[in-house]
Write an enzyme that holds these catalytic residues in place. Sequence first.
Site, mmCIF file in Angstrom:
data_model
loop_
_atom_site.group_PDB
_atom_site.id
_atom_site.type_symbol
_atom_site.label_atom_id
_atom_site.label_comp_id
_atom_site.label_asym_id
_atom_site.label_seq_id
_atom_site.Cartn_x
_atom_site.Cartn_y
_atom_site.Cartn_z
ATOM 1 N N SER A 242 0.852 -1.187 0.000
ATOM 2 C CA SER A 242 0.000 0.000 0.000
ATOM 3 C C SER A 242 0.887 1.235 0.000
ATOM 4 O O SER A 242 2.028 1.201 0.474
ATOM 5 C CB SER A 242 -0.878 0.009 1.256
ATOM 6 N N TYR B 213 -0.814 0.202 10.576
ATOM 7 C CA TYR B 213 -1.137 -0.420 9.289
ATOM 8 C C TYR B 213 -0.002 -0.183 8.291
ATOM 9 O O TYR B 213 0.467 -1.103 7.634
ATOM 10 C CB TYR B 213 -2.447 0.164 8.755
#
Length: 256
Positions: free
Chosen positions: A138, A147
């Site tokens: 990501s 994250y």
Amino acid sequence: MTTALITGTTAGIGAAFARRLAADGHNLVLVARNTQRLEEQASELSKRHGIRAEVLTADLSADDGIAAVEARLSDREKPVDILVNNAGFGNKGQFPDVPMTDELKMIKVHCEAVLRLTSTAVEGMRERRRGAVVNVASIAAFVPGTYGASKAWVVQFTQGAAKDMAGSGVRLLALCPGYVQTEFHERAGMGADVIPPKWLWLDADRLVSTALTDLARGKSLSIPDLRYKVMMGIVKLTPNRLLAGTSRTGRRPGSR
């Protein structure tokens, strides 16, 4: 006919990889937690493209789920030529408000599963001197946050492994998408207050097409859109203390 194994395949980026690879003539091994959705997907892709689609129900946040996929990747009678590690999720909330069990589950899926499945797949690929692994990370990998930290590991691991495997016939790519229209935000319990403007959204099929082109060109990192490439250039020039503030909004780009 070659075979591709895709995790987290029933929606979003995983489903886009399945559609594209099936259209290109690859047999598929579809991995996710929902057996019914997997069977529906396998049936649809088999009928449309004339390929064979296996179903493997597995929860990659559990050891037995990872082990089941490892076993399939180890099957020398039915070799896997392309592995797409796409399964993943995000937790809603700020550190340390998110329960530790949820954070550890995320790390198991994003890091442990990716490490174990990549390592298992590469063994056979190296013996055959051909194969490819796409690990979906990501753009959050470049922004501070729990994250993002798990996705940063995916990027660093994949690029390091790609360097180590140079000349072996095995290619590895870390894919760093931005926001993609998927079920990701709904599953994470993120409301409209954390949804970005429309101009930031990417089309999953175009993203996959760009990623496969980058893989074929021998790249080890793919940021598949000019908008996000420009943004990442800005991020590199932005102090971490300012970037850390963006991670507290609860937004999770690179969704699947």
